[in-house]
Write a protein that holds these residues in place. Structure first.
Motif, mmCIF file in Angstrom:
data_model
loop_
_atom_site.group_PDB
_atom_site.id
_atom_site.type_symbol
_atom_site.label_atom_id
_atom_site.label_comp_id
_atom_site.label_asym_id
_atom_site.label_seq_id
_atom_site.Cartn_x
_atom_site.Cartn_y
_atom_site.Cartn_z
ATOM 1 N N LYS A 1 -16.894 -23.110 6.811
ATOM 2 C CA LYS A 1 -17.729 -22.320 7.740
ATOM 3 C C LYS A 1 -17.944 -23.088 9.037
ATOM 4 O O LYS A 1 -17.846 -22.548 10.130
ATOM 5 C CB LYS A 1 -19.090 -22.036 7.087
ATOM 6 C CG LYS A 1 -19.043 -20.945 6.048
ATOM 7 C CD LYS A 1 -20.411 -20.292 5.914
ATOM 8 C CE LYS A 1 -21.117 -20.802 4.695
ATOM 9 N NZ LYS A 1 -22.466 -20.340 4.498
ATOM 10 N N LYS A 2 -18.230 -24.396 8.849
ATOM 11 C CA LYS A 2 -18.504 -25.231 10.022
ATOM 12 C C LYS A 2 -17.275 -25.293 10.943
ATOM 13 O O LYS A 2 -17.381 -25.144 12.163
ATOM 14 C CB LYS A 2 -18.858 -26.640 9.518
ATOM 15 C CG LYS A 2 -19.702 -27.419 10.445
ATOM 16 C CD LYS A 2 -20.235 -28.660 9.760
ATOM 17 C CE LYS A 2 -20.141 -29.807 10.737
ATOM 18 N NZ LYS A 2 -20.064 -31.099 10.152
ATOM 19 N N ASN B 1 -16.708 -21.905 12.715
ATOM 20 C CA ASN B 1 -17.676 -21.701 13.806
ATOM 21 C C ASN B 1 -17.314 -22.536 15.028
ATOM 22 O O ASN B 1 -17.395 -22.076 16.163
ATOM 23 C CB ASN B 1 -19.095 -22.053 13.340
ATOM 24 C CG ASN B 1 -19.624 -21.010 12.376
ATOM 25 O OD1 ASN B 1 -19.109 -19.892 12.340
ATOM 26 N ND2 ASN B 1 -20.616 -21.371 11.577
ATOM 27 N N VAL C 1 -14.254 -20.951 16.736
ATOM 28 C CA VAL C 1 -14.597 -19.690 17.412
ATOM 29 C C VAL C 1 -15.391 -19.997 18.686
ATOM 30 O O VAL C 1 -15.178 -19.369 19.737
ATOM 31 C CB VAL C 1 -15.372 -18.748 16.448
ATOM 32 C CG1 VAL C 1 -16.004 -17.588 17.199
ATOM 33 C CG2 VAL C 1 -14.430 -18.217 15.367
ATOM 34 N N GLY C 2 -16.261 -20.997 18.623
ATOM 35 C CA GLY C 2 -17.023 -21.398 19.817
ATOM 36 C C GLY C 2 -16.087 -21.831 20.941
ATOM 37 O O GLY C 2 -16.242 -21.408 22.095
ATOM 38 N N ASP D 1 -16.855 -12.850 23.805
ATOM 39 C CA ASP D 1 -17.000 -12.968 22.349
ATOM 40 C C ASP D 1 -15.667 -12.732 21.645
ATOM 41 O O ASP D 1 -14.844 -11.944 22.100
ATOM 42 C CB ASP D 1 -18.019 -11.939 21.829
ATOM 43 C CG ASP D 1 -19.439 -12.427 22.081
ATOM 44 O OD1 ASP D 1 -19.589 -13.578 22.536
ATOM 45 O OD2 ASP D 1 -20.377 -11.654 21.838
#
Ligand code: NFE
Length: 573
Positions: free
Chosen positions: A395-396, A399, A402-403, A412
């Motif tokens: 998940k980390k 994220n 994606v950032g 987005d």
């Protein structure tokens, strides 16, 4: 009028793959994937000692050799209900992780980046501008203008010589190539640095495995590594400390180069975060067993059925009955005798070539199914399973990526980008980062276990007289690999290998359903049908390995001959 594109062989892969596309209105309307070599290692194994199967099976492939060796010993150990010492699991895990890192880096830079990067455009780049651009991405020390100028000069020498060497045969100047010169220059520099980096991962495999490709240290029951931290001729602290320096160097490249590069390319080709979906179930297995029995794993894996991506059925152990019961292989559209879908314990592999063009049977690859469905395997499926099971490191990493992607795109990122051509590359890069974390962790666990005084690395196998059978799985670089063995009186009766590429490159199955390559190509726009780089982008995103899925080439068989590289023309008949 509908046209046909035939790419045969697809290059920058392992083995011989043929892709046929029917084109309508500039888009692919239908596709066929065909493996062009005959499969035979399973036949060679019949009647042999199961303790030596791993030596043969790792010769299936020159790329993912170690994974076939490990899956093979896992299958025989499963049949024997044999546990392996904790040190053996950690040593195998270190090899698995180092091999995966090597493989993922090679795949992105050397086997697929040139579908996106125009090497010749790098000559127009301003190294100072490239340095500025790169400094916003990561602190990688080799992104400075002086280093980039050296790369540009080397490249210019190659172009002026008229011999592009490792860069020859690309689609240079193709309208689908859209990177600015500075990104092209950075990518060429990283391509060359990746050659050095992948060698360091392989060095770890060789230190523990004796050599690579084709490691020497396995045994049914454990590993053949003598362990004594204070002895110069065994696995000791000096060797482990040296491997740790290699791990740190790998980590720096993955975090500061590989993952940012995939995000930059995705930001320049955002439509490829939508194209290339298979809309098929996703299948993976857990990896990095943490105990002697294989009932606890560091990395989750499992099945995500089609339609409802929220549903996730974990595969939990080396004894998992849900996995064992639900795998089948069909040959209705393959050049083998028979029909219908059989369980791998029961199926055979009898070649039956019919015709190359236009036949019902059109590939040497079989069609595997899980719960009756074709399934996509690979880093995308594995990452999806890790996310579905709430695995925090995955998940980390997602994220974080994606950032970065959002910052590069200035907007987005819609959900679902992983299910796409570039999503597969992103998932592979993130899995590479996760494997790097696991590599360091496994080394720490090995040292801690040895420090407790445990130096065991092998439990001797004992074969009963009657029949036993077992399966071994491994989450290999290209996806879920499984070996299936039936043993009688200490000899192999039947052996089946279902490699990741068998799942992804499968022809239609017994119900006529398309395999992942075929499904992913439908709807792909092709700008220049003489140079169908778009088809290659999606096929390469799976990282095909035909050697794994078919195993042997029959030089006398016409179907194994290399034909036209790319041909277009009206469909006949
Ligand atoms: Ni020959 Fe392989 C991997 C396996 S793919 S590369 O990863 O197993 O079919």
């Amino acid at each position: 009028m509908a046209k046909r594109i035939v790419i045969d062989p697809v290059t920058r892969i392992e083995g011989h793959l043929r892709i046929e596309c029917t084109m309508e209105g500039g888009n692919v309307s239908e596709a066929r994937a065909s493996g062009q070599m005959f499969r035979g290692i399973e036949t060679i194994l019949k009647g042999r000692d199961p303790r030596e199967a791993w030596v043969y099976t790792q010769r299936i492939c020159g790329v993912c050799t170690t994974v076939h060796a490990i899956a093979s010993v896992r299958a025989v150990e499963n049949a024997l209900k044999l546990e392996v010492p904790e040190n053996a699991q950690h040593i195998r895990n270190i090899i698995t992780a180092a091999h995966a890192i090597h493989d993922h880096i090679v795949h992105f830079y050397h086997l697929s980046a040139l579908d996106w990067v125009d090497v010749t455009q790098a000559l127009k780049a301003d190294p100072a501008q490239a340095e500025r651009l790169a400094s916003g991405l990561s602190p990688w020390p080799l992104n400075g203008r002086a280093d980039l100028k050296i790369v540009q000069d080397r490249l210019s020498g190659l172009v002026e010589s008229g011999r592009l060497g490792i860069f020859s045969g690309g689609y240079w100047g193709h309208p689908a190539m859209r990177l600015e010169p500075e990104i092209n220059l950075l990518a060429v520099a990283h391509y060359l640095q990746a050659l050095e980096t992948q060698r360091k991962a392989n060095q770890i495999v060789a230190i523990l495995g004796g050599k690579t490709p084709h490691i020497q240290n396995l045994a049914v029951g454990g590993v053949a590594n003598a362990v004594n931290l204070e002895n110069q001729s065994t696995l000791n602290m000096e060797r482990i400390a040296f491997m740790k320096t290699l791990v740190d160097e790998l980590g720096a490249f993955i975090e500061q180069v590989y993952i940012p590069d995939v995000c930059v390319i995705a930001s320049r080709y955002p439509e490829w975060l939508k194209l290339g979906k298979t809309n098929l179930p996703l299948l993976s297995v857990p990896e990095m067993p943490m105990d002697p029995k294989g009932s606890a794993f560091a990395m989750p894996g499992g099945y995500i059925p089609m339609g409802d991506r929220a549903e996730f059925i974990p595969i939990r152990s080396f004894q998992d009955a849900f996995f064992e019961e639900n795998v089948r292989e069909a040959v209705d559209h393959s050049w083998y005798k028979g029909h219908g879908a059989n369980h791998p314990y029961k199926e055979d592999t009898e070649p039956n070539f019919t015709q190359q063009d236009g036949g019902e049977r059109y590939s040497w690859i079989k069609s595997p199914t899980f719960q009756g469905h074709p399934a996509e395997v690979g880093p995308l499926s594995h990452l999806r399973a890790m996310l579905a099971s709430g695995y925090e490191p995955a998940k980390k990493r997602l994220n974080g990526a994606v950032g970065l992607l959002q910052a590069l795109l200035g907007k987005d990122v819609p959900p679902g980008v992983l299910d796409s051509t570039l999503g597969r590359h992103l998932a592979r890069a993130l899995r590479c980062g996760l494997m790097y974390e696991e590599l360091g962790r496994s080394m720490g666990l090995l040292v801690a276990n040895i420090a407790k005084g445990d130096t065991a690395s092998f439990n001797a196998p004992n074969f009963p007289k009657g029949e036993i059978r077992g399966f071994g799985f491994l989450e290999a670089p290209r996806g879920m690999l499984s070996h299936w063995v039936a043993i009688r009186g200490g000899k192999i009766q039947n052996y089946q290998v279902i490699a990741p590429t068998t799942w992804n490159a499968a022809p239609r199955n017994a119900d006529g359903k398309q395999g992942p390559y075929e499904a992913s190509l439908v709807g792909t726009p092709v700008a220049d049908q003489e140079r169908p780089v778009e088809v290659l982008r999606t096929i390469h995103s799976f990282d095909p390995c035909l050697a794994c899925s078919i195993h042997l080439i029959d030089a006398k068989n016409p179907a194994s001959h290399v034909r036209v590289r790319v041909s277009t023309g009206p469909i006949e008949g």
